[in-house]
Design a protein around this motif. Structure first.
Motif, PDB file in Angstrom:
ATOM      1  N   PRO A  39      10.255   5.289  13.931  1.00  8.51           N
ATOM      2  CA  PRO A  39      11.333   6.252  14.135  1.00  8.51           C
ATOM      3  C   PRO A  39      11.481   7.177  12.933  1.00  8.51           C
ATOM      4  O   PRO A  39      11.091   6.858  11.811  1.00  8.51           O
ATOM      5  CB  PRO A  39      12.572   5.352  14.293  1.00  8.51           C
ATOM      6  N   SER A  40      12.057   8.312  13.194  1.00 11.41           N
ATOM      7  CA  SER A  40      12.309   9.281  12.131  1.00 11.41           C
ATOM      8  C   SER A  40      13.183   8.662  11.053  1.00 11.41           C
ATOM      9  O   SER A  40      14.148   7.945  11.341  1.00 11.41           O
ATOM     10  CB  SER A  40      13.003  10.514  12.719  1.00 11.41           C
ATOM     11  N   GLY A  41      12.836   8.930   9.809  1.00 14.17           N
ATOM     12  CA  GLY A  41      13.618   8.421   8.699  1.00 14.17           C
ATOM     13  C   GLY A  41      13.082   7.158   8.074  1.00 14.17           C
ATOM     14  O   GLY A  41      13.542   6.757   6.998  1.00 14.17           O
ATOM     15  N   VAL A  42      12.109   6.527   8.729  1.00  9.10           N
ATOM     16  CA  VAL A  42      11.504   5.314   8.179  1.00  9.10           C
ATOM     17  C   VAL A  42      10.350   5.712   7.266  1.00  9.10           C
ATOM     18  O   VAL A  42       9.451   6.455   7.681  1.00  9.10           O
ATOM     19  CB  VAL A  42      11.004   4.375   9.295  1.00  9.10           C
ATOM     20  N   GLU A  43      10.378   5.242   6.039  1.00  8.70           N
ATOM     21  CA  GLU A  43       9.306   5.527   5.091  1.00  8.70           C
ATOM     22  C   GLU A  43       8.078   4.697   5.444  1.00  8.70           C
ATOM     23  O   GLU A  43       8.179   3.486   5.679  1.00  8.70           O
ATOM     24  CB  GLU A  43       9.763   5.196   3.675  1.00  8.70           C
ATOM     25  N   VAL A  44       6.922   5.326   5.500  1.00  6.82           N
ATOM     26  CA  VAL A  44       5.672   4.642   5.816  1.00  6.82           C
ATOM     27  C   VAL A  44       4.790   4.590   4.582  1.00  6.82           C
ATOM     28  O   VAL A  44       4.544   5.620   3.943  1.00  6.82           O
ATOM     29  CB  VAL A  44       4.916   5.341   6.969  1.00  6.82           C
ATOM     30  N   ILE A  45       4.351   3.403   4.233  1.00  9.27           N
ATOM     31  CA  ILE A  45       3.411   3.210   3.137  1.00  9.27           C
ATOM     32  C   ILE A  45       2.065   2.819   3.737  1.00  9.27           C
ATOM     33  O   ILE A  45       1.963   1.804   4.437  1.00  9.27           O
ATOM     34  CB  ILE A  45       3.876   2.114   2.159  1.00  9.27           C
ATOM     35  N   GLU A  46       1.045   3.635   3.486  1.00  6.71           N
ATOM     36  CA  GLU A  46      -0.282   3.358   4.025  1.00  6.71           C
ATOM     37  C   GLU A  46      -1.164   2.776   2.929  1.00  6.71           C
ATOM     38  O   GLU A  46      -1.165   3.243   1.795  1.00  6.71           O
ATOM     39  CB  GLU A  46      -0.922   4.637   4.567  1.00  6.71           C
ATOM     40  N   GLY A  47      -1.933   1.753   3.296  1.00  5.51           N
ATOM     41  CA  GLY A  47      -2.877   1.190   2.340  1.00  5.51           C
ATOM     42  C   GLY A  47      -3.192  -0.252   2.664  1.00  5.51           C
ATOM     43  O   GLY A  47      -2.602  -0.860   3.557  1.00  5.51           O
ATOM     44  N   ASP A  48      -4.134  -0.781   1.942  1.00  3.70           N
ATOM     45  CA  ASP A  48      -4.545  -2.169   2.110  1.00  3.70           C
ATOM     46  C   ASP A  48      -3.591  -3.057   1.324  1.00  3.70           C
ATOM     47  O   ASP A  48      -3.525  -2.976   0.088  1.00  3.70           O
ATOM     48  CB  ASP A  48      -5.976  -2.352   1.593  1.00  3.70           C
ATOM     49  N   PRO A  49      -2.834  -3.934   2.002  1.00  2.74           N
ATOM     50  CA  PRO A  49      -1.859  -4.762   1.277  1.00  2.74           C
ATOM     51  C   PRO A  49      -2.489  -5.784   0.348  1.00  2.74           C
ATOM     52  O   PRO A  49      -1.792  -6.409  -0.446  1.00  2.74           O
ATOM     53  CB  PRO A  49      -1.079  -5.452   2.408  1.00  2.74           C
ATOM     54  N   GLN A  50      -3.813  -5.954   0.427  1.00  7.36           N
ATOM     55  CA  GLN A  50      -4.487  -6.842  -0.519  1.00  7.36           C
ATOM     56  C   GLN A  50      -4.759  -6.154  -1.863  1.00  7.36           C
ATOM     57  O   GLN A  50      -5.187  -6.805  -2.808  1.00  7.36           O
ATOM     58  CB  GLN A  50      -5.792  -7.356   0.090  1.00  7.36           C
ATOM     59  N   HIS A  51      -4.503  -4.836  -1.909  1.00 11.74           N
ATOM     60  CA  HIS A  51      -4.666  -4.099  -3.159  1.00 11.74           C
ATOM     61  C   HIS A  51      -3.334  -4.077  -3.907  1.00 11.74           C
ATOM     62  O   HIS A  51      -2.290  -3.735  -3.340  1.00 11.74           O
ATOM     63  CB  HIS A  51      -5.133  -2.676  -2.889  1.00 11.74           C
ATOM     64  N   THR A  52      -3.370  -4.399  -5.168  1.00  9.19           N
ATOM     65  CA  THR A  52      -2.151  -4.508  -5.961  1.00  9.19           C
ATOM     66  C   THR A  52      -1.348  -3.217  -5.967  1.00  9.19           C
ATOM     67  O   THR A  52      -0.110  -3.238  -5.870  1.00  9.19           O
ATOM     68  CB  THR A  52      -2.492  -4.909  -7.404  1.00  9.19           C
ATOM     69  N   GLU A  53      -2.028  -2.080  -6.064  1.00  7.17           N
ATOM     70  CA  GLU A  53      -1.306  -0.805  -6.128  1.00  7.17           C
ATOM     71  C   GLU A  53      -0.550  -0.528  -4.832  1.00  7.17           C
ATOM     72  O   GLU A  53       0.561   0.016  -4.861  1.00  7.17           O
ATOM     73  CB  GLU A  53      -2.266   0.332  -6.456  1.00  7.17           C
TER      74      GLU A  53
END
Length: 275
Positions: A39-53
């Motif tokens: 939904p609008s307003g939700v921040e999306v973080i893209e990436g491999d969760p196995q990577h520390t960064e």
């Protein structure tokens, strides 16, 4: 701030919608932002969760995390990073096999994840769902193409749980007080055999479906006897439960105040997948 892992999955996507509707600040962690129809307003973080960064970006400033071990490749590194960044509470998706069949492969793995959460230094809540109603999506190709559900054995009655109910319990645990150190076993409200599930799908799509069991019960027992871990390994067929279930439990209603959704409701919500 709540971080939802597995945000494009059956549970995570429903949880993001539910939390957003209640106005809770949240981030959706996903490997593929193009699939994250949030939904609008939700921040999306893209990436491999196995990577520390990636973990640091998603957990920075967060105080609660919804954690699906399979979505992040394991629990311990995520929990360690979460603790260092000030996260206070983890809601972990485990499996009811940790309780009913703790010596099975899945049961042992689930208990390991649970122990890591309990030893993490964070407040914790454990969700132990039984078989997901959405597992029957594996039947969709042969239903669409042949009008048939084909399984190697008929299985036992099983109270499959609607993923949205797992999400509803998670939403309460993440947004209310009183859920720390709680373990919630989750099932649907009724036990159905695979044949009965097939009939429910047939009713929803409005056409007859054939149920084809291509191993006899005798052959199933032989396979089970020869399997190295026959309480779970080798016999986990999507939509079919080879393990004795705990029966339908009332946890969903107790925690959320609403009755657990039926398998028929899940089919109604997802009937387009079978047409």
């Amino acid at each position: 701030m709540i971080v939802v892992t597995g945000a494009t999955g059956n549970i995570g996507a429903a949880l993001v919608r539910q939390l957003n509707a209640s106005g809770v600040p949240l981030r959706a962690l996903t490997r593929d932002a193009n699939r994250a129809q949030v939904p609008s307003g939700v921040e999306v973080i893209e990436g491999d969760p196995q990577h520390t960064e990636t973990l640091k970006r998603s957990l920075d400033g967060a105080d609660r995390i919804f954690l699906i071990p399979q979505a992040v490749g394991g629990t311990a590194p995520v929990l360690e990073t979460a603790r260092h960044l000030g996260v206070r509470h983890v809601v972990l998706v485990s499996s009811l096999l940790a309780q009913t069949h703790p010596e099975s492969f899945i049961g042992r793995s689930a208990r390991k994840n649970e122990q890591e959460a309990q030893d993490s230094g964070l407040a914790w809540t454990l969700l132990r769902p039984w078989e997901f109603a959405s597992n029957t999506l594996a039947w969709a190709p042969t239903i669409r193409g042949e009008g048939t559900v084909r399984v190697p054995f008929s299985g036992l009655p099983s109270p499959a749980v609607h993923p949205s109910d797992i999400a509803a319990v998670a939403a309460r645990a993440l947004s209310e007080e009183g859920h720390h150190t709680q373990t919630y076993p989750l099932t649907g409200p009724q036990s159905l055999t695979p044949r009965e599930k097939t009939q429910a799908i047939a009713t929803a799509v409005g056409r007859e479906l054939r149920f084809d069991e291509y191993h006899s019960p005798q052959e199933l027992r032989r396979i089970a006897d020869e399997a190295p871990d026959h309480t779970a390994q080798g016999l986990m067929v999507p939509g079919v439960c080879a393990l004795e279930s705990p029966g339908a439990l009332s946890t969903v209603q107790t925690v959320t105040g609403s009755p657990a959704r039926t398998f028929q409701q899940w089919v109604h919500d997802n009937s387009e997948a079978f047409n």
